[in-house]
Write an enzyme that holds these catalytic residues in place. Structure first.
Site, mmCIF file in Angstrom:
data_model
loop_
_atom_site.group_PDB
_atom_site.id
_atom_site.type_symbol
_atom_site.label_atom_id
_atom_site.label_comp_id
_atom_site.label_asym_id
_atom_site.label_seq_id
_atom_site.Cartn_x
_atom_site.Cartn_y
_atom_site.Cartn_z
ATOM 1 N N LYS A 79 44.004 24.104 49.402
ATOM 2 C CA LYS A 79 42.862 24.865 48.891
ATOM 3 C C LYS A 79 41.770 23.876 48.517
ATOM 4 O O LYS A 79 42.052 22.690 48.271
ATOM 5 C CB LYS A 79 43.290 25.654 47.646
ATOM 6 N N GLY A 180 34.088 43.559 45.798
ATOM 7 C CA GLY A 180 33.520 42.519 46.648
ATOM 8 C C GLY A 180 33.957 42.731 48.087
ATOM 9 O O GLY A 180 34.175 43.861 48.525
ATOM 10 N N VAL A 182 36.782 42.275 49.656
ATOM 11 C CA VAL A 182 38.048 42.977 49.854
ATOM 12 C C VAL A 182 38.015 44.345 49.176
ATOM 13 O O VAL A 182 38.394 45.360 49.773
ATOM 14 C CB VAL A 182 39.239 42.164 49.306
HETATM 15 P P1 NAD Z 1 34.213 38.579 46.164
HETATM 16 O O1 NAD Z 1 33.633 37.434 45.433
HETATM 17 O O2 NAD Z 1 33.564 39.076 47.408
HETATM 18 O O3 NAD Z 1 34.329 39.854 45.178
HETATM 19 C C1 NAD Z 1 34.744 39.800 43.863
HETATM 20 C C2 NAD Z 1 34.045 40.969 43.152
HETATM 21 O O4 NAD Z 1 34.616 41.108 41.864
HETATM 22 C C3 NAD Z 1 32.543 40.746 42.966
HETATM 23 O O5 NAD Z 1 31.831 41.910 43.396
HETATM 24 C C4 NAD Z 1 32.404 40.515 41.456
HETATM 25 O O6 NAD Z 1 31.179 40.988 40.937
HETATM 26 C C5 NAD Z 1 33.575 41.320 40.921
HETATM 27 N N1 NAD Z 1 34.081 40.897 39.614
HETATM 28 C C6 NAD Z 1 34.266 39.643 39.127
HETATM 29 N N2 NAD Z 1 34.808 39.678 37.891
HETATM 30 C C7 NAD Z 1 34.980 40.998 37.598
HETATM 31 C C8 NAD Z 1 35.493 41.695 36.490
HETATM 32 N N3 NAD Z 1 35.960 41.057 35.412
HETATM 33 N N4 NAD Z 1 35.508 43.052 36.523
HETATM 34 C C9 NAD Z 1 35.048 43.721 37.590
HETATM 35 N N5 NAD Z 1 34.544 43.114 38.690
HETATM 36 C C10 NAD Z 1 34.507 41.773 38.691
HETATM 37 O O7 NAD Z 1 35.741 38.198 46.437
HETATM 38 P P2 NAD Z 1 36.723 38.808 47.537
HETATM 39 O O8 NAD Z 1 36.635 38.001 48.771
HETATM 40 O O9 NAD Z 1 36.561 40.285 47.596
HETATM 41 O O10 NAD Z 1 38.133 38.461 46.873
HETATM 42 C C11 NAD Z 1 38.607 39.170 45.745
HETATM 43 C C12 NAD Z 1 39.901 38.535 45.251
HETATM 44 O O11 NAD Z 1 40.882 38.572 46.308
HETATM 45 C C13 NAD Z 1 39.794 37.048 44.866
HETATM 46 O O12 NAD Z 1 40.676 36.781 43.810
HETATM 47 C C14 NAD Z 1 40.240 36.321 46.130
HETATM 48 O O13 NAD Z 1 40.751 35.040 45.843
HETATM 49 C C15 NAD Z 1 41.328 37.257 46.608
HETATM 50 N N6 NAD Z 1 41.594 37.166 48.054
HETATM 51 C C16 NAD Z 1 40.591 37.370 48.930
HETATM 52 C C17 NAD Z 1 40.867 37.301 50.296
HETATM 53 C C18 NAD Z 1 39.799 37.566 51.319
HETATM 54 O O14 NAD Z 1 40.142 37.780 52.488
HETATM 55 N N7 NAD Z 1 38.528 37.611 50.940
HETATM 56 C C19 NAD Z 1 42.164 37.002 50.738
HETATM 57 C C20 NAD Z 1 43.173 36.819 49.793
HETATM 58 C C21 NAD Z 1 42.875 36.893 48.441
#
Ligand code: NAD
Length: 350
Positions: A79, A180, A182
């Site tokens: 990572k 976000g 996902v």
């Molecule tokens: P992202 O940054 O696109 O979205 C995160 C969202 O959460 C944002 O809209 C943000 O405003 C919101 N947020 C942050 N803190 C918050 C809170 N306390 N309450 C409510 N909303 C809050 O991230 P993503 O790509 O959608 O990923 C989301 C999670 O899934 C992360 O932990 C990431 O590590 C994990 N993940 C993502 C992927 C992927 O394919 N993108 C794969 C595996 C794991």
């Protein structure tokens, strides 16, 4: 750009990356290359300190070893993190960081994580070939988020079958923390399946847009974890399930995309003690890395590979949840055991 090695007993290689001219500070952590090149995304966040960022990258890279083994990919765990506000990232920062990745000569492959986009990956591609999640090029796999969301959705169905005797999500109330990349795709899938949504995002506009798009009920960020619902889906940041927050959870199932949802093992045990079924995060959210793997491995038939792997993850989820119930052990501990066995088998076969 210069890199400094950081000694650790737990990881194969940890580098601190700095480029004063580009205003860059970051870390790359390779936890293990035992199963293949270490793979895991690059995250950019305004960390409170370097120690906090280092702790995050160490934890996340170990998580990638487990996740890649859970998905049975020929990849190890790694990572990378950059300290800073993603809204202010510069091309110079990405290019300098990419040179550090290139210096590892393929022992670590990066892709997008929080705060990164396919466009950023294209900038990194200008300096190194060890990057996936691109929109264009041979075997480009694009944004992994829709596949991550699909995997989480399937994992919810498996958990529903275990808990309620049927995978059907129609009429179930699902609370999503974070809309976000996902969370938004997951909301779409759940709505199409007839679930009723309760949502929350720090970005109030995004939450309001979900209300319009999916007829979702919006609650404040501080209320989402304890809202009455059938399924809680943490899809924002890690560490949200603490012994304190678990005491307020009113869902029967917790299944989401966020990495490292459990602040510690005790939080996972507390969920089980309260009769809440927890789907281990790295099994539920492995779809994204499966999609990225098609690019790293240069696979021609991406759709087939992804659907086969997602099917295998469904079987694994069902086995973990069944074994958890049969042995009266928390699902996250069962998942760690199953993956440790897989890593051990690999070691002895190598
Ligand atoms: P992202 O940054 O696109 O979205 C995160 C969202 O959460 C944002 O809209 C943000 O405003 C919101 N947020 C942050 N803190 C918050 C809170 N306390 N309450 C409510 N909303 C809050 O991230 P993503 O790509 O959608 O990923 C989301 C999670 O899934 C992360 O932990 C990431 O590590 C994990 N993940 C993502 C992927 C992927 O394919 N993108 C794969 C595996 C794991």
């Amino acid at each position: 750009m210069h890199t400094t090695r950081i000694d650790t007993d737990t990881h194969e290689t940890v580098l601190r990356v700095e480029d004063a001219e580009a205003g860059l500070t970051g870390f790359i952590a390779i936890h293990s290359t035992a199963r293949g090149p270490a793979a895991g995304g690059l995250r950019m966040r305004p960390y409170g300190s370097e120690d906090e960022a280092l702790e995050d990258v160490l934890r996340l890279s170990r998580g990638m070893t487990l996740k890649n083994a859970a998905a049975d990919l020929p990849l190890g765990g790694g990572k990378a993190v950059i300290l800073g506000d993603p809204a202010q990232k510069t091309e110079a920062q990405l290019r300098a960081f990419a040179r550090a990745i290139d210096g590892l000569a393929g022992r670590y492959w990066t892709a997008e994580d929080m705060g990164m986009s396919p466009a950023d990956m294209a900038v990194i591609r200008g300096e190194t070939r060890y990057v996936a999640g691109l929109d264009e090029g041979a075997h480009a796999s694009g944004d992994p988020s829709p596949v991550t969301a699909r995997g989480v959705f399937y994992a919810m169905r498996v958990a529903a079958a275990q808990r309620w005797g049927s995978p059907v999500l129609q009429g179930r109330r699902v609370a999503i923390q974070g809309l976000g990349h996902v969370g938004w795709h997951l909301a779409k899938l759940l709505r199409a399946a007839g679930a009723d949504l309760i949502v929350s995002d720090m970005d109030a506009e995004r939450a309001a847009w979900a209300a319009t798009s999916f007829g979702a009920e919006v609650v404040a960020p501080e209320a989402i974890l304890s809202v009455p619902c059938d399924i809680l889906a943490p899809c924002a940041v890690g560490g949200v399930l603490t012994q304190d927050s678990v005491a307020g959870v009113q869902a029967e199932i917790v299944c989401g995309a966020a990495n490292n949802q459990l602040a510690d093992d005790a939080a996972g045990d507390a969920l089980r003690a309260r009769g809440i079924l927890y789907v281990p995060d790295y099994v539920a959210n492995a779809g994204g890395i499966v999609n990225v793997a098609t690019e790293i491995l240069g696979l021609a038939d991406r759709r087939r590979f992804v659907s086969d792997k997602l099917a295998a993850l469904r079987v694994m989820t069902a086995r973990i949840l069944a074994r958890s119930e049969a042995e009266a052990v928390s699902p996250h501990r069962v998942a760690d055991d199953v993956v440790a066995e897989r890593l051990l088998r690999h070691d002895s076969a190598a």
